[in-house]
Design an enzyme around this catalytic site. Sequence first.
Site, short mmCIF file in Angstrom:
data_model
loop_
_atom_site.label_atom_id
_atom_site.label_comp_id
_atom_site.label_asym_id
_atom_site.label_seq_id
_atom_site.Cartn_x
_atom_site.Cartn_y
_atom_site.Cartn_z
N ASP A 53 1.05 5.27 1.79
CA ASP A 53 0.51 5.81 3.04
C ASP A 53 -0.44 6.99 2.88
O ASP A 53 -1.24 7.26 3.77
CB ASP A 53 1.65 6.20 3.98
CG ASP A 53 2.31 4.97 4.59
OD1 ASP A 53 1.67 3.90 4.58
OD2 ASP A 53 3.45 5.09 5.07
N HIS A 82 4.71 0.02 -0.29
CA HIS A 82 5.48 -0.86 0.58
C HIS A 82 4.58 -1.84 1.31
O HIS A 82 3.36 -1.67 1.34
CB HIS A 82 6.29 -0.04 1.59
CG HIS A 82 5.42 0.82 2.46
ND1 HIS A 82 4.97 2.05 2.05
CD2 HIS A 82 4.90 0.62 3.69
CE1 HIS A 82 4.21 2.57 3.00
NE2 HIS A 82 4.13 1.72 4.02
N ARG A 85 7.42 -9.93 15.66
CA ARG A 85 8.13 -8.78 15.10
C ARG A 85 7.42 -7.53 15.58
O ARG A 85 6.22 -7.37 15.41
CB ARG A 85 8.04 -8.88 13.58
CG ARG A 85 8.52 -7.69 12.79
CD ARG A 85 7.90 -7.81 11.40
NE ARG A 85 8.52 -6.99 10.39
CZ ARG A 85 8.14 -5.76 10.11
NH1 ARG A 85 7.21 -5.17 10.83
NH2 ARG A 85 8.71 -5.09 9.12
N HIS A 133 0.86 -1.19 0.00
CA HIS A 133 0.00 0.00 0.00
C HIS A 133 0.89 1.23 0.00
O HIS A 133 2.10 1.12 0.17
CB HIS A 133 -0.88 0.01 1.26
CG HIS A 133 -0.07 0.11 2.53
ND1 HIS A 133 0.61 -0.95 3.04
CD2 HIS A 133 0.20 1.16 3.33
CE1 HIS A 133 1.26 -0.56 4.13
NE2 HIS A 133 1.03 0.72 4.32
#
Length: 660
Positions: free
Chosen positions: A496, A566, A576, A494
């Site tokens: 931002d 990204h 994570r 996507h």
Amino acid sequence: MRERIWVPPLLLLLPLLLPPPLGDYEQAVRDLEAALRSHRRLREIRARCARHCAVRRPLAPPCSGPGAELPFFRSLLQRARCYRSCETQRLGGPASRHRVSEDVRSDFQRRVPYNYLQRAYIKLNQLEKAVEAAHTFFMANPEHMEMQQNIENYRTMAGVAAFQLVDREARPHLESYSVGVKHYEADNFEVAIKYFEQALREYFNEDMECRILCEGPQRFEEYEYLGYKGGLHEAIADHYMQVLVCQHECVRELATRPGRLSPIENFLPLHYDYLQFAYYRVGEYVKALECAKAYLLCHPDDEDVLDNVHYYESLLDDDIDPASIEAREDMMMFVKRHQLESELIQSAAEGLGFSYTEPLTGKLPDVLWLPPWEDRGSREDSVLVPSGGPLLYENITFVYNSEQLNGTQRVLLDNVLSEDQCRELHSVASFGYEGRVPLKSARLFYDISEKARKIVESYFMLNSTLYFSYTHMVCRTALSGQQDRRNDLSHPIHADNCLLDPEANECWKEPPAYTFRDYSALLYMNDDFEGGEFIFTEMDAKTVTASIKPKCGRMISFSSGGENPHGVKAVTKGQRCAVALWFTLDPLYRELVLVCAGGHQLHPTSSSAASAVYPQLYGFRVRSPGLCPVDDADSFSGEGGKRQEEADFPLAKCHSKDST
Ligand SMILES: *[C@@H]1O[C@H](CO)[C@@H](O)[C@H](O)[C@H]1NC(C)=O
Ligand SMILES: *[C@@H]1O[C@H](CO)[C@@H](O)[C@H](O)[C@H]1NC(C)=O
Ligand SMILES: *[C@@H]1O[C@H](CO)[C@@H](O)[C@H](O)[C@H]1NC(C)=O
């Protein structure tokens, strides 16, 4: 007779209002498909009846003398009767059966039934149909990244990548136009002409339907109709203006891809622009001239096309008088009507106190050749922005610049956090969502956020202050179980601040994207997991251009636009964690929300301490806890789309805009 538009709608709504017993997916599919069919059929029948009655019952012009208006009104009444009997014959029953509420109408508009359908088909193991439904939904909801992920998952499950992605609601004029452009760009002018001509036929057809559908019942704000007291002329004027404005905007409606707010700029005229050159290339100079002149109706000052007109005229046979060749008739009629409508709307706006503003630009209509969104152009601006400013803090290590990251406006830095800081943040991230965070950790969170902000502001050499737009911590944990050969994404690709449209190779800077975000940063705190690489891709959302392995103290930062699509690869083992920060240059959108850790606000152990401490600590207001809604995307996309690992802190979607 006026009818309420929310009279119980038997035809369409029944299947949706009466959900089948839990888990009866076959019945659900039958009902949903029936609702979609009936929706389509209703539209067709309305269009057909309107066409039929317009021909059969033309409106008579008024004459003069006493009773001058009677012929006109008689023809009007006859047309109304024609409509009624036509629709009753074809649909049966009273017209109120075919009326639905605005909500249902809008659900169909947004293709919501396909979201249910894809889920039901998956339950029935009908993968191909599920993909079709998912794709159809996704085309109108391009920001719905989970659905994109569903499509990929279904394709993987089916073990074939070769499913044709079928859009069941594809609009023919847009399809033909796109195919035309493809052939044009490949210099296949003969074929391109065929498709553009077809696109135009489909366009005018679609335009007629759009206009007919505008002629529906008068719309009232909820209960206002109860108090409505317009006299004959006033009531007619009120209703007619609604219809007229709606019809006038069909030009925008038809140029807008499903699920978008912004139309393709200059859409209709572009057909003629392509055609004029294509006809020239195949030696049809008269047609080339007609199309060039059609284009000039909308853009009389376009120098290139003016030059072409002169040139084409010079190519004509001697026995043809260039002045006798006019703009193509279809466009001429269209423009004439469009201008008349504009005049009428403007005069109503002045004379009747009727207000009409362009829904997108807030301006009064001029000739509506689709003014672009005002900030549309800003996408291109980012290319020449400088970067490489000082990093401000002594221990920070520079790793890669934009070029090394194969893009623009990107930077990778290490040692932004110390080992101790990573440990502390990680423990907050892992255990903090009880809603109780030691004040010391909250302070650390603030400090490192502020450090990141300063670095981004300095490195990208921004001359005005960079503000926080939104900040949160997010952890992703691998689900136990089969993790072999996974290549899916934990966070789909996507951008931002815009809606990525891989098909069109565009990123639409429009709501619901957070258009005010200018820079993004991710700060990592651990590396004891597998998978979970951060990746940049091309606009196609597929071609990976750079891949980054998170580790303690590493920070990736980049501009938030379409230049930086990204995502995050699946985490296959372990957990994570990262701090995600978005920044804005527009003080209007500075963060009022402080820290949302996945629906849970990080706040000190005592809530009174929160209000006492935070303002002075952070310098701005704190939202009260509980205002960070948990992303409910999963409940929307259905189990088929359940992420393969869970974000322990699901992405909170706090829109700071609405808290100003
Ligand atoms: C830089 O690193 C040194 C040694 O690791 C440490 O003592 C110092 O506090 C660090 N400075 C900053 C600003 O973090
Ligand atoms: C900031 O100002 C400098 C000097 O005026 C200029 O060269 C630079 O392009 C500006 N940066 C941005 C991001 O506008
Ligand atoms: C940038 O692209 C090159 C060539 O494709 C590749 O080798 C390199 O790994 C990429 N950089 C990053 C940080 O992924």
